[in-house]
Design a protein around this motif. Sequence first.
Motif, PDB file in Angstrom:
ATOM      1  N   ALA A 225       0.811  -1.222   0.000  1.00  0.00           N
ATOM      2  CA  ALA A 225       0.000   0.000   0.000  1.00  0.00           C
ATOM      3  C   ALA A 225       0.844   1.270   0.000  1.00  0.00           C
ATOM      4  CB  ALA A 225      -0.961  -0.003   1.182  1.00  0.00           C
ATOM      5  N   TRP A 226       1.818   1.384   0.896  1.00  0.00           N
ATOM      6  CA  TRP A 226       2.601   2.617   0.960  1.00  0.00           C
ATOM      7  C   TRP A 226       3.444   2.785  -0.297  1.00  0.00           C
ATOM      8  CZ3 TRP A 226       7.859   3.325   0.741  1.00  0.00           C
ATOM      9  CH2 TRP A 226       8.666   2.213   0.920  1.00  0.00           C
ATOM     10  N   ARG A 227       3.914   1.683  -0.873  1.00  0.00           N
ATOM     11  CA  ARG A 227       4.710   1.767  -2.108  1.00  0.00           C
ATOM     12  C   ARG A 227       3.861   2.284  -3.266  1.00  0.00           C
ATOM     13  NH1 ARG A 227       9.589  -1.078  -1.575  1.00  0.00           N
ATOM     14  NH2 ARG A 227       9.713  -2.219   0.371  1.00  0.00           N
ATOM     15  N   LEU A 228       2.648   1.749  -3.404  1.00  0.00           N
ATOM     16  CA  LEU A 228       1.759   2.218  -4.460  1.00  0.00           C
ATOM     17  C   LEU A 228       1.367   3.673  -4.243  1.00  0.00           C
ATOM     18  CD1 LEU A 228      -0.540  -0.890  -5.072  1.00  0.00           C
ATOM     19  CD2 LEU A 228       1.386  -0.082  -6.465  1.00  0.00           C
ATOM     20  N   ALA A 229       1.115   4.050  -3.002  1.00  0.00           N
ATOM     21  CA  ALA A 229       0.780   5.445  -2.696  1.00  0.00           C
ATOM     22  C   ALA A 229       1.927   6.376  -3.081  1.00  0.00           C
ATOM     23  CB  ALA A 229       0.437   5.597  -1.214  1.00  0.00           C
TER      24      ALA A 229
END
Length: 143
Positions: free
Chosen positions: A49-53
């Motif tokens: 999630a944080w990588r995609l964000a």
Amino acid sequence: MATSSLPFALLGGLLIGAAALLLLAAAGRIAGISGIVGGALSRPAGDLAWRLAFVLGLLAGGAVLRVLSPETLPKSLPQSGPVIALAGLLVGFGARLGGGCTSGHGVCGLGRRSPRSLVAVLTFMTTAFATVWLARHALGGAA
């Protein structure tokens, strides 16, 4: 650099530094783009999630720049698609070989006073200077 784009470049640099510091302080993560993207392609779902964000934030930043200052971005690509694809593959190979990319070593590593990052950045910059000199002067490219 055009005078009108200078405030955007300064603001962009400040935002990059602030985002890198925030990611390190809040999550203990290094804001190196190749590591973030590489991890998004190979990490378990809990780390995705944080990588995609982060990647979506990069794309959104480009979109905002296109709206606020369209003259700072090119209207067409300076090279053909295959040349750009080859360049991207070489950059990816270099990032793997160097244990990180220019953003990870240059923005984050130098900020943490990493000797390995200093060597990497000096290598990146020396190679970039040599490449531009060869392309523009030795091989007769555009000046």
